[in-house]
Write an enzyme that holds these catalytic residues in place. Structure first.
Site, PDB file in Angstrom:
ATOM      1  N   PRO A 100      61.076  42.990  85.726  1.00 37.21           N
ATOM      2  CA  PRO A 100      59.796  43.653  86.025  1.00 37.21           C
ATOM      3  C   PRO A 100      59.026  44.064  84.786  1.00 37.21           C
ATOM      4  O   PRO A 100      58.858  45.249  84.516  1.00 37.21           O
ATOM      5  CB  PRO A 100      60.221  44.870  86.840  1.00 37.21           C
ATOM      6  CG  PRO A 100      61.577  45.202  86.306  1.00 37.21           C
ATOM      7  CD  PRO A 100      62.218  43.893  85.925  1.00 37.21           C
ATOM      8  N   CYS A 101      58.517  43.087  84.040  1.00 36.32           N
ATOM      9  CA  CYS A 101      57.773  43.427  82.829  1.00 36.32           C
ATOM     10  C   CYS A 101      56.455  44.111  83.195  1.00 36.32           C
ATOM     11  O   CYS A 101      55.833  44.733  82.344  1.00 36.32           O
ATOM     12  CB  CYS A 101      57.530  42.192  81.970  1.00 36.32           C
ATOM     13  SG  CYS A 101      56.626  40.884  82.784  1.00 36.32           S
TER      14      CYS A 101
END
Length: 196
Positions: free
Chosen positions: A136-137
DNA sequence: TGCAAACCATAAC
DNA sequence: GTTATGGTTTGCA
């Protein structure tokens, strides 16, 4: 032999590349071509690949999970990601990013404090994240809670975070290799409604 | 606010 | 080897 699958779910394209039940890379977006070129960019140069029009049952379940992530739903499964070929620092940073819980954010700088290196180095890793949106950048933002950047565009980053809103009101901490990484409710960024 | 300087892992020469 | 490039941060005017 690497297998590539692509599927449109509710007007969004999701793509993945597998080798031996491991995910080499994943991508998503409204533009199919862009999504696929992301996939191709992250393939190792010395392995042949094949594109499949009809996803296998296995591929279909992974693609559905990507859609769940996109929708901001929690997912319980752990994906078999092929991190091994990536540089050590990149691996460490991606693994740390993966620990940011749904509904929370971390800053480039705070991640840098946990894994070493500098905020810009962390930004570089985010920019080249081969596992969007599994890693989940999009939950990594600037220290002042403005959004920072996103490969798929800031609008998408904002929408993802909006759907991950869970109503948390205070920060918390998660442990990453001995350090404590402080994470903040996504609301901290949503409240800033900063778009460029 | 705005700007300059420090930051540091990667990839490309 | 060396250089260029960032999804940043901090300090200072």
């Amino acid at each position: 032999m690497i297998e590539i699958y692509s599927q449109n779910i509710d007007d969004v394209w999701f793509s993945i590349a597998f080798e031996k039940q491991q995910i080499i890379t994943s991508s998503f977006g409204v533009n199919r071509q862009l999504t696929l070129s992301n996939i191709l960019r992250n393939l190792p140069f010395n392995v042949s690949f094949e594109f499949f029009h009809e996803p296998s049952v296995f591929a279909r379940s992974i693609l559905a999970s990507l859609k769940d992530i996109y929708d901001g739903k929690g997912i319980d499964s752990n994906f078999p990601l092929a991190l091994n070929r990536l540089p050590a620092y990149t691996q460490k940073t991606l693994k740390t990013t993966a620990k940011i819980p749904l509904g929370y954010l971390a800053s480039y700088g705070s991640i840098a404090k946990a894994v070493g290196g500098s905020p810009r180095a962390v930004g570089n890793v985010m920019a080249s994240n081969p596992f969007a949106p599994i890693i989940p950048c999009h939950r990594v933002v600037k220290s002042d809670f403005t959004l920072g950047g996103y490969g798929g565009g800031l609008k998408v980053k904002l929408e993802l975070l909006s759907r991950e809103k869970r109503g948390f009101s205070s920060s918390t901490e998660v442990e990453v290799n001995g350090h404590m990484l402080q994470v903040f409710p996504v609301e901290y960024s949503l409240g800033r409604l900063c778009l460029n």
